[in-house]
Design an enzyme around this catalytic site. Structure first.
Site, PDB file in Angstrom:
ATOM      1  N   GLU A 182       0.827  -1.212   0.000  1.00 46.10           N
ATOM      2  CA  GLU A 182       0.000   0.000   0.000  1.00 46.10           C
ATOM      3  C   GLU A 182       0.858   1.257   0.000  1.00 46.10           C
ATOM      4  O   GLU A 182       0.519   2.250  -0.658  1.00 46.10           O
ATOM      5  CB  GLU A 182      -0.929  -0.014   1.219  1.00 46.10           C
ATOM      6  CG  GLU A 182      -2.035  -1.063   1.118  1.00 46.10           C
ATOM      7  CD  GLU A 182      -2.684  -1.400   2.448  1.00 46.10           C
ATOM      8  OE1 GLU A 182      -3.734  -2.055   2.433  1.00 46.10           O
ATOM      9  OE2 GLU A 182      -2.121  -1.021   3.510  1.00 46.10           O
ATOM     10  N   ASP A 241      -5.281  -6.249  11.061  1.00 44.88           N
ATOM     11  CA  ASP A 241      -6.335  -5.911  12.026  1.00 44.88           C
ATOM     12  C   ASP A 241      -5.802  -5.986  13.455  1.00 44.88           C
ATOM     13  O   ASP A 241      -6.106  -5.135  14.289  1.00 44.88           O
ATOM     14  CB  ASP A 241      -7.515  -6.879  11.886  1.00 44.88           C
ATOM     15  CG  ASP A 241      -8.190  -6.816  10.524  1.00 44.88           C
ATOM     16  OD1 ASP A 241      -8.055  -5.783   9.853  1.00 44.88           O
ATOM     17  OD2 ASP A 241      -8.855  -7.794  10.151  1.00 44.88           O
TER      18      ASP A 241
END
Length: 309
Positions: A199, A264
């Protein structure tokens, strides 16, 4: 490394907003190839549903000892009801906006002998009506929490993410973002953004040295007015870029079994430790430890406070 501040964490309330999904696993045995096509035949012996996406972040926050609220959008279907019941089981305060025009996001995985053979995704963007209802709930929920976590899986729930960040910051609430896509301008003003290596490359382009990465990361941090930027780098560990300087922590040497959901867990750990006032440079040590534990587990899993103590 300081002790894990469990007592302080237990009094903190974290609000998670983002794309909700259900991770459905079908486990079975494979002992023959189908006569209809060259594919394995899986005799399903066990089924398991787990909270996925932003819901998995909330589940990790609860497992680490903090109080968790979850805001997102589901369809009026069996999968949406399952997400609600799993939230209740996990002790998560669920605020689910029901969108009657869509089915809830579902990721269905078929495994044979603990090996993933197939994944089937069902996903649909939310309606403008549901997004409007969600925006109203943001304003009523943010103020009663110690931190806001935005978990972006690019499914549309965080369409108005800029307004969410701006509102939280006017209330003095720290905002942690797990980003998606290439338009990072939408995260301007967040406290922390946590891109992974891929990313980060999408956001700033490739780098060829640590100095070049530092230059690109600090330029992005300043352009977006972030307190800090954390680049998670798999086996290379994670690197934090803040006004105070650069901090790097090497990956914990664990056998990697499954990386799904590891981001997460890292995000949840950063949220609960930061909510206690812990500096970012210390918070990433706990996030790194938690990430090292969770990749040794199958599927979207959690790390508990007991595992970190």
């Amino acid at each position: 490394m300081s002790r894990f501040p469990l007592e302080e964490i237990q009094s903190k309330k974290i609000l998670v907003i983002g794309d909700l999904m259900l991770d459905r696993y079908w486990f079975g045995e494979v002992d023959r190839i189908s006569p209809e096509a060259p594919v394995p035949v899986v005799h399903v012996a066990r089924r398991e549903d787990r909270l996925g996406g932003a819901a998995n972040v909330a589940r990790n926050i609860r497992a680490l000892g903090a109080q968790a609220s979850l805001l997102g959008i589901v369809g009026d279907d069996e999968v949406g009801k399952k997400i609600h019941s799993l939230c209740t089981e996990a002790g998560i305060q669920a605020h689910l906006v029901v969108d009657f025009t869509i089915d809830t996001t579902l990721k269905m995985r078929v495994l044979g002998r603990q090996q993933q053979l197939l994944r089937i995704d069902f996903e649909y963007p939310p309606s403008a009506t549901a997004l409007g209802q969600l925006d109203q709930q943001v304003k009523s929920l943010v103020e009663s929490h110690d931190a806001l976590v935005l978990s972006d899986y690019n499914k549309g729930v965080l369409t108005h993410v800029q307004a969410m960040i701006a509102y939280a910051r006017t209330k003095g609430i720290p905002v942690l973002v797990d980003p998606k896509g290439t338009d990072y301008q939408r995260y301007e003003g967040a406290s922390l953004v946590t891109p992974n290596r891929s990313e980060m490359t999408q956001a700033v382009g490739a780098w060829h040295s640590e100095d070049e990465l530092t230059q690109k990361a600090n330029a992005l941090r300043q352009r977006l007015s972030l307190d800090a930027l954390l680049v998670t780098r798999s086996e290379q560990g994670m690197t934090l870029f803040a006004a105070e300087g650069r901090s790097h922590v090497n990956a914990q040497a664990h056998e990697v079994y499954d990386v799904s959901g590891a981001g997460d867990t890292v995000l949840a750990t950063l949220a609960v430790t930061r909510a206690t006032g812990m500096p970012w440079s210390q918070a990433i040590l706990w996030a790194n430890k938690a990430g090292g534990i969770v990749v040794g587990k199958l599927g979207t899993s959690i790390v508990t406070a007991e595992e970190l103590l």
